[in-house]
Enzyme design. Structure first.
Site: not given
Length: 311
Positions: A22-24, A26, A28, A177
């Site tokens: 999820g690096a793209n 927030g 990440g 969640y």
């Protein structure tokens, strides 16, 4: 260490290799930028190549000369997880830090490619499989390597419903969640116990949480549900209560690099109600330390992912 730990206190990471899921966006994205600023080569594991490429441009604007690789990873598809791990092994062979960061939050019920409830599948199963498939690369690191798994303070509301783990009989997006975030910590601690039992001293597993950080994570559930009211409420909360994504990434960075972190630790913000502030060690819920649930979850995860840990 001082209560005021910031990313500037991270050690030099030149020659280190890091995977951030999820690096793209927030947390990440902020973690990727911080790792790159300290000289690490970061493999940005992203579901969307397009958004990943855009994020790479932004990181390089912030950190000229940043050493980055873009990897395609869809945690909702175990075939994609296997493909990512195989490509990583072929290109790199060793790994110093794995940040299991990506996730989805409080979305309407959906299923992964393999038919599992989406939040449990993405937040836990995908990262369980990824960690197992990259374990040899983690062990091949010349020094200590770390697995950092991102949970949430809402794990305290979680309960493992093994009789209806996928919410097929009854589904509440927030309960699902919380269950997935509890599963993250059960996994992180059980991994450390198994590493210790096997005498593996060169891989360390740590759990963390960001507190309340303003990211796109909060938007997806209301957008998918078509709830303008919830979306508006999230925007107000993010503006008034939340800390920045940059600050929210600090517990993950601390867990990944601080010298005083040990296997089985739990790291989060130390300020107001553990929602804001500088990172430090904390105590997670009693349920997160339940070894019977952890073993049961591990067995279920191996069965569902087809991934066994070679330890």
């Amino acid at each position: 260490m001082s209560d005021e730990w910031t990313a500037e206190r991270m050690p030099d990471l030149s020659g280190e290799r890091v995977v951030v899921t999820g690096a793209n966006s927030g947390l990440g994205f902020e973690a990727t930028t911080a790792f790159a600023r300290k000289g690490a080569h970061v493999v940005m594991a992203c579901r969307s190549r397009e958004r990943g490429r855009e994020a790479m441009v932004d990181v390089r604007e912030a950190v000229p000369g940043a050493s980055l690789t873009l990897g395609k990873l869809d945690l909702a598809d175990l075939d994609s997880v296997r493909a990512f791990a195989e490509t990583f092994d072929e290109e790199f062979g060793s790994l110093d830090i794995l940040c299991n960061n990506a996730g989805v939050m409080a979305i309407p019920r959906r299923e992964t490619e393999q038919g599992y409830e989406m939040q449990f599948g993405v937040n836990h199963l995908g990262h369980f499989a990824l960690t197992g498939l990259l374990l040899d690369a983690l062990r091949a690191s010349p020094g200590e390597s770390r697995v950092v798994t991102q949970s949430s303070g809402l794990h305290e509301n979680g309960e493992m419903d093994f009789d209806d783990i996928d919410g097929e009989d009854e589904y509440d997006e927030w309960d699902a969640y919380a269950q997935s975030k509890l599963a993250n910590l059960l996994f992180a601690y059980e991994l450390q116990r198994r590493l210790d039992s096997a005498g593996v001293e060169d891989v360390t597993s740590i759990g963390c949480h960001p507190g309340y950080a303003a990211t796109n994570l909060q938007r997806r559930g209301p957008e998918m549900a078509g709830s303008r009211l919830r979306l508006a409420a999230m925007r107000v909360a993010n503006a008034v209560v939340a800390q920045s994504a940059e600050t929210g990434a600090l517990p993950m960075l601390y867990a990944a690099t601080a010298e005083d972190v040990a296997g089985g630790d739990y790291v989060g913000p130390t300020g107001l109600k553990n929602m804001r502030g500088y990172p430090g060690k904390q105590e997670s819920s009693d349920r997160s330390r339940d070894e019977d649930d952890a073993r049961r979850l591990w067995e279920l995860s191996e069965e569902r992912t087809g991934v066994s840990f070679d330890i």
